[in-house]
Enzyme design. Structure first.
Site, mmCIF file in Angstrom:
data_model
loop_
_atom_site.group_PDB
_atom_site.id
_atom_site.type_symbol
_atom_site.label_atom_id
_atom_site.label_comp_id
_atom_site.label_asym_id
_atom_site.label_seq_id
_atom_site.Cartn_x
_atom_site.Cartn_y
_atom_site.Cartn_z
ATOM 1 N N GLU A 258 0.882 -0.902 -0.028
ATOM 2 C CA GLU A 258 0.014 -0.073 -0.141
ATOM 3 C C GLU A 258 0.805 0.833 -0.144
ATOM 4 O OE1 GLU A 258 -1.817 2.961 1.560
ATOM 5 O OE2 GLU A 258 -2.368 1.563 3.219
ATOM 6 N N CYS A 297 -2.880 8.838 4.396
ATOM 7 C CA CYS A 297 -2.321 7.774 2.479
ATOM 8 C C CYS A 297 -3.491 8.045 1.411
ATOM 9 C CB CYS A 297 -1.988 6.639 2.941
ATOM 10 S SG CYS A 297 -3.151 5.776 3.747
HETATM 11 P P1 NDP Z 1 9.093 4.283 3.506
HETATM 12 O O1 NDP Z 1 9.060 3.678 2.145
HETATM 13 O O2 NDP Z 1 10.733 5.574 3.594
HETATM 14 O O3 NDP Z 1 8.995 3.770 5.140
HETATM 15 C C1 NDP Z 1 7.776 3.050 5.186
HETATM 16 C C2 NDP Z 1 8.228 2.066 6.509
HETATM 17 O O4 NDP Z 1 9.636 1.282 5.639
HETATM 18 C C3 NDP Z 1 8.907 1.979 7.336
HETATM 19 O O5 NDP Z 1 8.225 1.643 8.497
HETATM 20 C C4 NDP Z 1 10.337 1.639 7.193
HETATM 21 O O6 NDP Z 1 11.644 2.209 7.985
HETATM 22 C C5 NDP Z 1 10.390 0.885 5.983
HETATM 23 N N1 NDP Z 1 12.282 0.560 5.308
HETATM 24 C C6 NDP Z 1 12.497 1.666 4.554
HETATM 25 N N2 NDP Z 1 13.510 1.531 4.027
HETATM 26 C C7 NDP Z 1 13.170 -0.265 4.354
HETATM 27 C C8 NDP Z 1 14.016 -1.146 3.936
HETATM 28 N N3 NDP Z 1 15.253 -1.123 3.676
HETATM 29 N N4 NDP Z 1 14.193 -2.172 4.582
HETATM 30 C C9 NDP Z 1 12.887 -2.833 5.008
HETATM 31 N N5 NDP Z 1 11.781 -1.621 6.096
HETATM 32 C C10 NDP Z 1 12.394 -0.424 5.342
HETATM 33 O O7 NDP Z 1 8.576 5.813 3.762
HETATM 34 P P2 NDP Z 1 8.349 6.891 4.653
HETATM 35 O O8 NDP Z 1 7.128 6.370 5.804
HETATM 36 O O9 NDP Z 1 9.557 7.404 5.404
HETATM 37 O O10 NDP Z 1 7.398 7.931 4.089
HETATM 38 C C11 NDP Z 1 8.469 8.470 2.973
HETATM 39 C C12 NDP Z 1 7.387 8.845 2.303
HETATM 40 O O11 NDP Z 1 5.831 7.915 2.047
HETATM 41 C C13 NDP Z 1 6.238 9.866 2.404
HETATM 42 O O12 NDP Z 1 6.471 11.225 2.355
HETATM 43 C C14 NDP Z 1 4.148 9.124 1.486
HETATM 44 O O13 NDP Z 1 4.905 10.049 0.688
HETATM 45 C C15 NDP Z 1 4.670 8.070 1.471
HETATM 46 N N6 NDP Z 1 4.040 7.422 2.661
HETATM 47 C C16 NDP Z 1 2.837 6.668 1.819
HETATM 48 C C17 NDP Z 1 2.198 5.981 2.618
HETATM 49 C C18 NDP Z 1 0.780 5.401 2.130
HETATM 50 O O14 NDP Z 1 -0.007 5.389 3.468
HETATM 51 N N7 NDP Z 1 0.361 5.581 1.019
HETATM 52 C C19 NDP Z 1 2.462 6.178 4.315
HETATM 53 C C20 NDP Z 1 3.487 7.115 4.671
HETATM 54 C C21 NDP Z 1 4.243 7.855 4.064
HETATM 55 P P3 NDP Z 1 12.451 3.276 8.575
HETATM 56 O O15 NDP Z 1 11.349 3.991 8.855
HETATM 57 O O16 NDP Z 1 12.971 2.435 9.559
HETATM 58 O O17 NDP Z 1 12.772 3.779 8.116
#
Ligand code: NDP
Length: 685
Positions: A258, A297
Site C-alpha cells: 500500500e 495515505c
Molecule cells: P518509507 O517507504 O521510507 O518507509 C516505510 C516503511 O518502510 C518504514 O517502516 C521504513 O522504516 C521501512 N523501510 C524503509 N526502507 C526499508 C528497507 N530497506 N528495508 C526494510 N524496511 C524499510 O516511507 P516513509 O515512512 O519514510 O515515508 C516516505 C513517503 O512515503 C511519504 O513522504 C509519503 O510520500 C509516502 N507514504 C505513503 C503512505 C501510504 O500509506 N500510502 C504512508 C506513509 C508514507 P524506517 O522508518 O526505519 O526507515
C-alpha cells in the site's frame, strides 16, 4: 548519553535494547524524546520463535477463541488509551488525529472480533463454498477450503498511523491464526512500542503471536520462507525495492503493498455553488487537507472542479483553511499539528517546490507569516495548509505525479464530466476518491469508470452526509488498497482481509470424505441415525451428520385453503384453478411457505429441550412444486456447529447449529432445500 528512554524491540518473548542509538526528535518542539536501541536483532531466533511458539499458541486456539481474544485486547487498549494519547501528542498529532490512530486501531480489533464470531466457524479451517457434485451419481464432490498459512506475517508500516497501521493488519493475521512481526517506521515507533507493551502486559496476547522491531529489518526478508508473507505501507519507491528482494521472488512470498496515492475528490457539474453539496465538498477537502496534517495515505491531493467554479471553490476553501489554527497539539485551540518529523517537513517542502513548477498558490505556505500556537512551536516541523491551482491539469507531472505528504492539495479544473473521469485516472491508481453529486445518473455513469482506478469510491450528497464516515477513513468492513501507483494491494474488507493470511486449496472426493475434512455435512455423505431425536441432544453431544428422516404428510386442498386464510396469501397459483391450469405448473400448488411450515411440523421435537431458538434460514430454494395430493417428508441433518462461547439471555451456555433440510416428495424428488440456524444449549457450563 541522553536521558531520553531507549526503545526496545520485543523479540522471542523478551524486550531487547539498552544501548541508545538513533535519537528520535519530537516534531512539536525539536526535543529528543527517545532513542532507538543499538543491539542487533537475531532474526533467525525471532522467526523460529514465531514459527514454533507463536504458531503453536495460535493453533491451540481457533477462530472463535481468537476473536474473543481480539475483543479483550481491544477493551484493554481502550481502558488504557489515555497513556497512548499522551505519547501520540509527541508525534505532532492532535487529539482528534490520535483518535483515528488509537481508537480507530482498537475499533478494528473489535470489528474483527465480531466478524470472526459471526462469520467464521469453530476450528481452524474455512469451508469456502458448499460442496458441489462433479459426477452424475453424487459420489464425487468438489469444494474449496482455506487453512492458516504456516508461516509468519511481516508487517512493515508507515510513520503516520503508528497504532492503527499495526492493528489493522494484526487483527486479520491474528484471526487467521498466523503470528506476525511488526516493523513500524522508526520516526514514530515509540507510539507503536507503547501499544505493544500494553498488549503484552494485558496478558491476552498468546506467546509469540506478535513481535516488534525497533529499527532496521536486517536480514529478516532474506530469511523468509514460502509460507510467510510481507505487507508493506509506505513509499512506492521502498515498496518497489523490497518486493524484488530475490528471496521474496524465489519463494513466491506474497508481498502486499500500500503505497503513495494521489487521491482525488470530484465536484460534479450538477452541483451548484449555493447548494448543500457544494459546502459538503469544501468541508471534505479542507478536512482531508488538515487532519493529521495531511499525512494520510487517503488524503485528497487532487481537487477536480468544473472550470466555472474555480473562483468559488478557491474563495470558500481559502476562507475555511484560514480558520485552521496550527501549532502544539497539546493545546485545545490547535486544529492542526506538526508533521511527524523534520525529515518529512523537508520532504514535503521539496515536493511543494516541484508542484509549484506547474501550479500557483491560492492559499498557503508563507514561512514568515504562519501564526503558530504554542511557545516552542517555532522549533517544530509545522507547515501551513496550502492550496494550489494547476495551470494545466492535462499536462504530465504536477499533482498527477508528485505526492507532497502533508497539508497540500491542488485544484484541477475540468471541462466536462468525461474530462474529470480522465483526470481522475491520471493518478495511475489511488486508494480512494470522493464524488460529490446530487444526481444518481451522474453517479451511475462516473462510479464504474472511477472503480477501475480507485480502491474505494465514496459518493457524497446531502442524504449520505449525515452518516458518512468520510473520504479519508478506511473501514474494517470495506476493502482498503488500490491499483497501480497505490501499490496494487488489498487489506481489510471484512473476512476478505483474514483470507489474505490463509491458503486456499481445492478439494475433491466422496461426500463422506469431504464431510470429514471440512467438518460440515455434505449431502450424499454418511449420516448417523439413532433412536434419539437430534433436537434432544445438547450442543456437545450432537455429531455432524446426525440425521432424522421424518414420517410423511399428504398435502390436501384444506391445507392450502387454511394456510391461505391464515397468512392472507390468496395468490392465484394456490386459489384460482383456471389461472393455475394456464400456468407453467398446470394445476394448483401449495404455498412454498406452507411446505416450509409443514416440514418444521414434521421434524421438530415439540417438547422442551436443548434447542433454544430458531433464528434464521439460509440458502432456501423451492425446487419442485407440490400439488394437492403429493406426499412430502423431510430429512434434517446436523450440518455445521459453531461454538461462539456465548450465553443465552438466561445465562445458559449455547452454540449455533446449522441443519441441512431436504424436503422430498413421493418420487424422492427434492421439493425444498435450505439450512436452518438454531441456538442449542450446552450441557457443560
Ligand atoms: P518509507 O517507504 O521510507 O518507509 C516505510 C516503511 O518502510 C518504514 O517502516 C521504513 O522504516 C521501512 N523501510 C524503509 N526502507 C526499508 C528497507 N530497506 N528495508 C526494510 N524496511 C524499510 O516511507 P516513509 O515512512 O519514510 O515515508 C516516505 C513517503 O512515503 C511519504 O513522504 C509519503 O510520500 C509516502 N507514504 C505513503 C503512505 C501510504 O500509506 N500510502 C504512508 C506513509 C508514507 P524506517 O522508518 O526505519 O526507515
Amino acid at each position: 548519553m541522553s536521558q531520553s528512554p531507549v526503545l526496545q524491540s520485543f523479540i522471542a518473548g523478551e524486550w531487547l535494547g539498552q544501548q541508545a542509538e538513533k535519537a528520535l526528535v519530537s516534531p512539536v518542539n525539536g526535543e529528543t524524546i527517545y532513542h532507538t536501541h543499538a543491539e542487533t536483532i537475531d532474526f533467525e531466533k525471532s522467526l523460529a520463535f514465531a514459527r514454533k511458539q507463536g504458531r503453536t499458541a495460535l493453533m491451540n486456539m481457533d477462530f472463535q477463541s481468537r476473536a474473543s481474544c481480539l475483543r479483550d485486547l481491544g477493551k484493554y487498549l481502550i481502558e488504557h488509551k489515555e497513556s497512548l494519547y499522551e505519547i501520540s501528542l509527541l508525534t505532532g498529532a492532535t487529539r482528534n488525529d490520535g483518535w483515528v490512530d488509537i481508537e480507530g486501531g482498537a475499533g478494528t480489533l473489535f470489528a474483527y472480533a465480531s466478524l470472526g464470531r459471526r462469520e467464521l466457524p469453530s476450528g481452524n479451517l474455512i469451508h469456502e463454498d458448499d460442496a458441489f457434485p462433479l459426477g452424475r451419481e453424487g459420489q464425487f464432490f468438489g469444494s474449496h477450503i482455506l487453512v492458516p498459512r504456516q508461516g509468519v506475517a511481516v508487517h512493515i508500516n508507515a510513520f503516520n498511523f503508528p497504532i492503527w497501521g499495526m492493528l489493522e493488519k494484526f487483527a486479520a493475521n491474528f484471526l487467521a491464526g498466523v503470528p506476525c512481526i511488526v516493523k513500524p517506521a522508526t520516526s514514530t515507533s515509540y507510539l507503536t512500542e507503547a501499544c505493544v507493551r500494553l498488549m503484552q502486559t494485558s496478558g491476552f496476547l498468546p506467546e509469540g503471536s506478535l513481535q516488534l522491531i525497533i529499527g532496521r529489518t536486517g536480514d529478516l526478508l532474506d530469511r523468509l520462507e514460502g509460507q510467510d508473507m510481507v505487507t508493506f505501507t509506505g513509499s512506492a519507491s521502498t515498496a518497489a525495492k523490497l518486493k524484488v528482494t530475490p528471496n521474496i521472488i524465489n519463494n513466491s512470498i506474497p508481498f502486499n503493498a500500500e503505497a503513495d496515492s494521489l487521491n482525488c475528490a470530484i465536484l460534479a457539474p450538477d452541483v451548484s455553488v449555493d447548494s448543500v453539496e457544494f459546502d459538503l465538498f469544501i468541508k471534505e477537502v479542507a478536512r482531508e487537507m488538515t487532519v493529521k496534517a495531511g499525512q494520510k495515505c487517503t488524503a485528497i491531493r487532487r481537487v477536480l472542479i468544473p472550470e466555472a467554479h474555480v473562483k468559488a471553490v478557491s474563495d470558500k476553501l481559502s476562507q475555511r483553511l484560514a480558520k485552521v489554527t496550527v501549532g502544539d497539539p497539546h493545546l485545545d485551540s490547535v486544529r492542526m499539528g506538526a508533521l511527524a518529523s523534520f525529515e518529512q517537513q523537508d520532504d514535503v517542502l521539496a515536493q511543494l517546490q516541484q508542484l509549484l513548477k506547474s501550479s500557483q498558490v491560492v492559499f498557503g505556505y508563507e514561512k514568515d507569516t504562519l501564526e503558530l500556537h504554542g511557545s516552542d512551536a517555532k522549533q517544530g516541523a509545522f507547515i501551513q495548509p496550502t492550496l494550489l491551482l494547476s495551470n494545466d491539469p492535462d499536462a504530465d507531472g504536477g499533482a498527477h505525479d508528485i505526492e507532497a505528504f502533508g497539508p497540500i492539495s491542488t485544484l484541477m479544473p475540468y471541462k466536462d464530466i468525461d474530462h474529470a473521469i480522465a483526470l481522475a485516472a491520471r493518478g495511475k491508481g489511488s486508494l480512494v476518491t470522493t464524488l460529490v453529486t446530487q444526481d444518481p445518473h451522474v453517479a451511475q455513469k462516473v462510479v464504474p469508470a472511477l472503480a477501475a482506478w480507485h480502491g474505494r469510491v465514496h459518493i457524497l450528497n446531502e442524504v449520505s452526509s449525515k452518516e458518512s464516515t468520510g473520504h479519508g477513513s478506511p473501514l474494517p468492513l470495506l476493502k482498503h488498497g488500490g491499483p497501480g501507483r497505490a501499490g496494487g494491494g488489498e487489506e481489510l474488507g471484512g473476512i476478505r482481509g483474514v483470507k489474505h493470511y490463509m491458503q486456499r486449496a481445492a478439494i475433491q472426493g466422496s461426500p463422506t470424505m469431504l464431510s470429514a475434512v471440512t467438518g460440515e455435512f455434505v449431502r450424499g455423505g454418511d449420516t448417523i441415525e439413532t433412536d434419539v431425536h437430534p433436537f434432544r441432544r445438547y450442543f456437545e453431544n450432537l455429531q455432524i451428520g446426525e440425521s432424522l428422516l421424518t414420517h410423511r404428510r399428504t398435502v390436501t386442498e384444506s391445507d392450502i385453503v387454511n394456510f391461505g386464510c391464515l397468512s392472507g396469501d390468496h395468490f392465484y397459483m394456490h386459489f384460482d384453478d383456471i389461472a393455475a391450469r394456464d400456468s407453467q405448473f398446470e394445476q394448483r400448488i401449495a404455498h412454498g411457505y406452507f411446505v416450509l411450515s409443514a416440514a418444521a411440523g414434521l421434524f421438530v421435537s415439540p417438547g422442551e429441550g436443548p434447542v433454544l431458538a430458531n433464528y434464521g434460514l439460509d440458502t432456501l430454494r423451492f425446487i419442485t412444486p407440490v400439488p394437492i395430493g403429493d406426499t412430502i417428508r423431510a430429512r434434517l441433518t446436523c450440518k455445521r456447529k459453531i461454538d461462539q462461547g456465548k450465553l443465552s439471555p438466561k445465562g445458559e451456555p449455547q452454540g449455533v447449529v446449522v441443519w441441512d433440510v431436504q424436503v422430498t416428495n413421493q418420487h424422492d424428488e427434492l421439493v425444498a432445500s435450505y439450512d436452518i440456524l438454531t441456538l442449542v444449549k450446552k450441557q457443560s457450563v
